[in-house]
Design an enzyme around this catalytic site. Structure first.
Site, short mmCIF file in Angstrom:
data_model
loop_
_atom_site.label_atom_id
_atom_site.label_comp_id
_atom_site.label_asym_id
_atom_site.label_seq_id
_atom_site.Cartn_x
_atom_site.Cartn_y
_atom_site.Cartn_z
N PHE A 66 18.00 -13.84 -10.41
CA PHE A 66 17.78 -12.52 -10.55
C PHE A 66 17.19 -12.44 -11.88
O PHE A 66 16.09 -12.48 -12.26
CB PHE A 66 18.84 -11.30 -10.28
CG PHE A 66 18.95 -11.14 -8.93
CD1 PHE A 66 18.28 -10.09 -8.27
CD2 PHE A 66 20.08 -11.71 -7.93
CE1 PHE A 66 18.29 -10.12 -6.83
CE2 PHE A 66 20.13 -11.48 -6.80
CZ PHE A 66 19.30 -10.61 -6.02
N SER A 67 18.02 -12.32 -13.04
CA SER A 67 17.76 -12.21 -14.38
C SER A 67 17.53 -13.46 -15.47
O SER A 67 17.20 -13.10 -16.42
CB SER A 67 18.93 -11.45 -14.75
OG SER A 67 19.21 -10.01 -14.63
#
Length: 155
Positions: A66-67
């Protein structure tokens, strides 16, 4: 003692030490690789892919990122600063993007209100992927989706 598995080329041994320190303090597992000038110089993994079952992380464990790309995106945006107009709609650079009200600055500051995976999911199952991975709806997929937030200025 090394708790990770994988390979590290000569000159990158400290990377394994740091990786081992990091995974020693987490419940699950992780993987990390460095490719330099086309050559893999670090390829490490360790701990658990599934803490519930105790299944260990392996060289081919699939995971969702995700990040992990924020830093790379920021570096590329900084490098392109003279050509990138952050007040311009994303559609100028990505014509298939469906939201005309979203500007580059909104995407870079995480205030675009784009949806995320909001359901139980198994990314390896195409049927579940279609149901739960809704961000593609903003990127040209024919099924409509509403943003999580109502305004591009909201987080």
């Amino acid at each position: 003692m090394n708790t990770s598995r994988g390979t590290v080329r000569r000159g990158f041994e400290e990377v394994r030490d740091v990786f081992d320190d990091i995974v020693a303090d987490i419940r699950a597992g992780a993987a990390f690789a460095v490719v330099r000038r086309g050559e893999t110089v670090v390829d490490l993994w360790g701990r658990l892919a599934d803490p519930t079952s105790g299944r260990p992380w392996s060289s081919n464990t699939v995971c969702v990122l995700f990040s992990g790309t924020k830093e790379l995106t920021a570096a590329v945006a900084a490098e392109c600063a003279s050509e990138l107009d952050t007040d311009t709609p994303v559609q100028k650079y990505w014509p298939e993007f469906r939201r005309a009200d979203i500007r580059v600055s909104h995407v870079l500051s995480h205030t675009a209100g784009l949806p995320y995976v909001d359901a139980e999911h198994n990314f390896m199952d195409p049927k579940q992927r279609k149901k739960s991975w809704r961000i593609r709806n903003h990127c040209g997929h024919p099924e409509p989706a509403s943003p999580i937030t109502r305004s591009p200025t909201a987080t």
